[in-house]
Design a protein around this motif. Structure first.
Motif, PDB file in Angstrom:
ATOM      1  N   GLU A 122     -12.047  -5.606 -41.400  1.00 21.88           N
ATOM      2  CA  GLU A 122     -11.278  -4.517 -40.785  1.00 21.88           C
ATOM      3  C   GLU A 122     -10.526  -5.011 -39.560  1.00 21.88           C
ATOM      4  N   ASP A 123     -11.164  -5.864 -38.777  1.00 24.41           N
ATOM      5  CA  ASP A 123     -10.467  -6.456 -37.620  1.00 24.41           C
ATOM      6  C   ASP A 123      -9.277  -7.287 -38.089  1.00 24.41           C
ATOM      7  N   PHE A 124      -9.479  -8.058 -39.164  1.00 20.28           N
ATOM      8  CA  PHE A 124      -8.394  -8.887 -39.687  1.00 20.28           C
ATOM      9  C   PHE A 124      -7.258  -7.998 -40.207  1.00 20.28           C
ATOM     10  N   LYS A 125      -7.610  -6.931 -40.910  1.00 18.96           N
ATOM     11  CA  LYS A 125      -6.572  -6.025 -41.426  1.00 18.96           C
ATOM     12  C   LYS A 125      -5.801  -5.392 -40.273  1.00 18.96           C
ATOM     13  N   ARG A 126      -6.491  -5.017 -39.206  1.00 17.88           N
ATOM     14  CA  ARG A 126      -5.830  -4.434 -38.044  1.00 17.88           C
ATOM     15  C   ARG A 126      -4.878  -5.455 -37.411  1.00 17.88           C
ATOM     16  N   ASP A 127      -5.365  -6.718 -37.275  1.00 12.55           N
ATOM     17  CA  ASP A 127      -4.511  -7.756 -36.683  1.00 12.55           C
ATOM     18  C   ASP A 127      -3.312  -8.061 -37.572  1.00 12.55           C
ATOM     19  N   MET A 128      -3.521  -8.073 -38.886  1.00 13.58           N
ATOM     20  CA  MET A 128      -2.412  -8.357 -39.803  1.00 13.58           C
ATOM     21  C   MET A 128      -1.418  -7.200 -39.831  1.00 13.58           C
ATOM     22  N   ILE A 179      -1.972 -17.662 -38.283  1.00 12.47           N
ATOM     23  CA  ILE A 179      -3.061 -18.644 -38.253  1.00 12.47           C
ATOM     24  C   ILE A 179      -4.144 -18.233 -37.263  1.00 12.47           C
ATOM     25  N   ARG A 180      -3.767 -17.660 -36.139  1.00 16.41           N
ATOM     26  CA  ARG A 180      -4.761 -17.237 -35.137  1.00 16.41           C
ATOM     27  C   ARG A 180      -5.647 -16.130 -35.704  1.00 16.41           C
ATOM     28  N   GLU A 181      -5.031 -15.147 -36.330  1.00 18.43           N
ATOM     29  CA  GLU A 181      -5.794 -14.036 -36.899  1.00 18.43           C
ATOM     30  C   GLU A 181      -6.729 -14.515 -38.004  1.00 18.43           C
ATOM     31  N   TYR A 182      -6.222 -15.424 -38.834  1.00 14.73           N
ATOM     32  CA  TYR A 182      -7.046 -15.935 -39.933  1.00 14.73           C
ATOM     33  C   TYR A 182      -8.215 -16.766 -39.395  1.00 14.73           C
ATOM     34  N   HIS A 183      -7.953 -17.541 -38.364  1.00 15.88           N
ATOM     35  CA  HIS A 183      -9.016 -18.333 -37.747  1.00 15.88           C
ATOM     36  C   HIS A 183     -10.087 -17.410 -37.165  1.00 15.88           C
ATOM     37  N   LEU A 184      -9.674 -16.359 -36.491  1.00 25.82           N
ATOM     38  CA  LEU A 184     -10.642 -15.409 -35.936  1.00 25.82           C
ATOM     39  C   LEU A 184     -11.455 -14.734 -37.038  1.00 25.82           C
ATOM     40  N   PHE A 185     -10.805 -14.435 -38.164  1.00 29.52           N
ATOM     41  CA  PHE A 185     -11.503 -13.817 -39.286  1.00 29.52           C
ATOM     42  C   PHE A 185     -12.575 -14.753 -39.854  1.00 29.52           C
ATOM     43  N   THR A 186     -12.210 -15.999 -40.104  1.00 30.80           N
ATOM     44  CA  THR A 186     -13.203 -16.942 -40.644  1.00 30.80           C
ATOM     45  C   THR A 186     -14.297 -17.223 -39.634  1.00 30.80           C
ATOM     46  N   GLN A 187     -13.934 -17.335 -38.376  1.00 30.51           N
ATOM     47  CA  GLN A 187     -14.937 -17.562 -37.343  1.00 30.51           C
ATOM     48  C   GLN A 187     -15.896 -16.365 -37.245  1.00 30.51           C
ATOM     49  N   CYS A 188     -15.360 -15.171 -37.376  1.00 33.54           N
ATOM     50  CA  CYS A 188     -16.185 -13.962 -37.329  1.00 33.54           C
ATOM     51  C   CYS A 188     -17.167 -13.946 -38.495  1.00 33.54           C
TER      52      CYS A 188
END
Length: 165
Positions: free
Chosen positions: A59-65, A80-89
């Motif tokens: 949901e955080d990733f969808k909001r960022d995207m 790339i930043r949003e995707y990195h945060l998603f995988t890290q999360c």
């Protein structure tokens, strides 16, 4: 015996001695305990909680995207930043719940995210064509002539050194 031959012989003997010394020093039969070390007891993975936590990351990733224009979703440099945060999360949440990462549950969620955001990001098929015949001839002849030139140079240098000796 020539000095060069003697130096090569000394180097060979030193190499054999160093090799024998390293093999003896690196041998693990004398000092290593082969008994398996008991691992700390690991709690079982709570998959239902992991599913909920991964969905929070999604949901955080969808909001960022949502802040990125959809025309840029296929260009990794824009998100790339949003995707990195998603995988890290997902990784941090998995480890916090004592689950391995990646695991099938997280992978299936990531695949769903990919299908939702990146399903239209297929690469166009590249059609390879042969170069024109003139270009192909040049590309073949250059290495052939360079090889012949190098052979001629080696032969010329060896004949020159024979004359000087």
């Amino acid at each position: 015996m020539d000095t060069n031959e003697f130096a090569v012989l000394k180097l060979f003997v030193v190499g054999i001695l160093v090799n024998a010394w390293m093999i003896r020093a690196l041998s693990a039969t004398d000092s290593v305990n082969i008994e398996p070390t008991p691992s700390r007891p690991r709690k079982p993975c709570n998959e239902s909680r992991l599913q909920w936590e991964v969905e929070v990351c999604g949901e955080d990733f969808k909001r960022d995207m949502g802040h990125i224009d959809p025309q840029y979703w296929c260009n990794l440099t824009h998100f790339i930043r949003e995707y990195h945060l998603f995988t890290q999360c997902t990784e941090m949440k998995s480890h916090a719940i004592d689950c391995y990462w990646p695991n099938p549950l997280v992978e299936s969620y990531i695949i769903r995210i990919h299908k939702y955001f990146f399903s239209n990001c297929t690469n166009e098929q590249v059609v390879w064509v042969d170069p024109p015949d003139d270009m192909l001839t040049i590309l073949i002849l250059i290495p052939v002539f360079l090889t012949l030139a190098m052979i001629a140079l080696v032969v010329w240098c060896s004949k020159k050194s024979d004359i000087l000796a």
